[in-house]
Design a protein around this motif. Structure first.
Motif, short mmCIF file in Angstrom:
data_model
loop_
_atom_site.label_atom_id
_atom_site.label_comp_id
_atom_site.label_asym_id
_atom_site.label_seq_id
_atom_site.Cartn_x
_atom_site.Cartn_y
_atom_site.Cartn_z
N TRP A 82 0.84 -1.20 0.00
CA TRP A 82 0.00 0.00 0.00
C TRP A 82 0.87 1.24 0.00
CZ3 TRP A 82 0.19 3.74 3.71
CH2 TRP A 82 0.75 3.40 4.95
N VAL A 83 2.06 1.17 0.61
CA VAL A 83 2.99 2.31 0.61
C VAL A 83 3.47 2.58 -0.81
CG1 VAL A 83 5.21 3.18 1.45
CG2 VAL A 83 3.70 1.93 3.00
N ALA A 84 3.75 1.52 -1.56
CA ALA A 84 4.18 1.68 -2.95
C ALA A 84 3.07 2.36 -3.76
CB ALA A 84 4.53 0.33 -3.56
N LYS A 85 1.85 1.96 -3.54
CA LYS A 85 0.73 2.57 -4.27
C LYS A 85 0.59 4.04 -3.88
CE LYS A 85 -3.01 0.64 -5.84
NZ LYS A 85 -4.19 -0.13 -6.01
N TRP A 86 0.67 4.33 -2.59
CA TRP A 86 0.55 5.69 -2.07
C TRP A 86 1.65 6.59 -2.63
CZ3 TRP A 86 3.74 7.43 2.34
CH2 TRP A 86 3.41 8.71 2.78
N GLN A 87 2.86 6.06 -2.79
CA GLN A 87 4.00 6.83 -3.30
C GLN A 87 4.16 6.73 -4.82
OE1 GLN A 87 4.85 8.96 -0.42
NE2 GLN A 87 6.65 8.86 -1.71
N ARG A 88 3.22 6.09 -5.50
CA ARG A 88 3.28 5.87 -6.95
C ARG A 88 4.54 5.08 -7.34
NH1 ARG A 88 3.12 11.42 -6.96
NH2 ARG A 88 4.80 11.47 -8.47
#
Length: 122
Positions: free
Chosen positions: A73-79
């Protein structure tokens, strides 16, 4: 990171730089030797120290270690979903040169600054 080739000795911390396009953090030497693992196909950092200097920044905030970018989810949040495993900066300061932005545009890649100024984040 588990791979010895990605280990950065504390004496090399001052040589760390973050890619202004994808925000991966590596030493300047690694960018020049191996290129950017996410952007090399179109920016061609390998063997071009001046271009590495122009498209990466020594000024960045925070670090994120991504082991599973597809499911994080962090990867998604940070693109960062879709990028390779590695260490990424939360914010990267600097201005991408117009030459690099033009290269991205020819590959239909929209450049979105990683300095927190992009208010149109998903």
């Amino acid at each position: 990171m588990s791979s010895g080739s990605n280990f950065v000795a504390t004496s090399q911390y001052r040589h760390l730089r973050a890619c202004m396009v994808c925000s991966i953090v590596q030493t300047q030497q690694k960018f020049v030797k191996d290129g950017c693992p996410n952007c090399e196909d179109y920016l061609n950092f390998r063997g071009q120290p001046d271009f590495v200097d122009d498209c990466t920044s020594p000024v960045f905030e925070g670090l994120i270690t991504l082991r599973d970018p597809k499911n994080s989810w962090v990867a998604k949040w940070q693109r960062l979903d879709g990028y390779c495993k590695g260490v990424y900066a939360v914010k990267v300061s600097g201005n991408l040169p117009s030459e690099a932005a033009d290269i991205l545009a020819t590959h239909n890649i929209e450049y979105r600054p990683r300095d927190g100024s992009d208010v149109n984040q998903d």
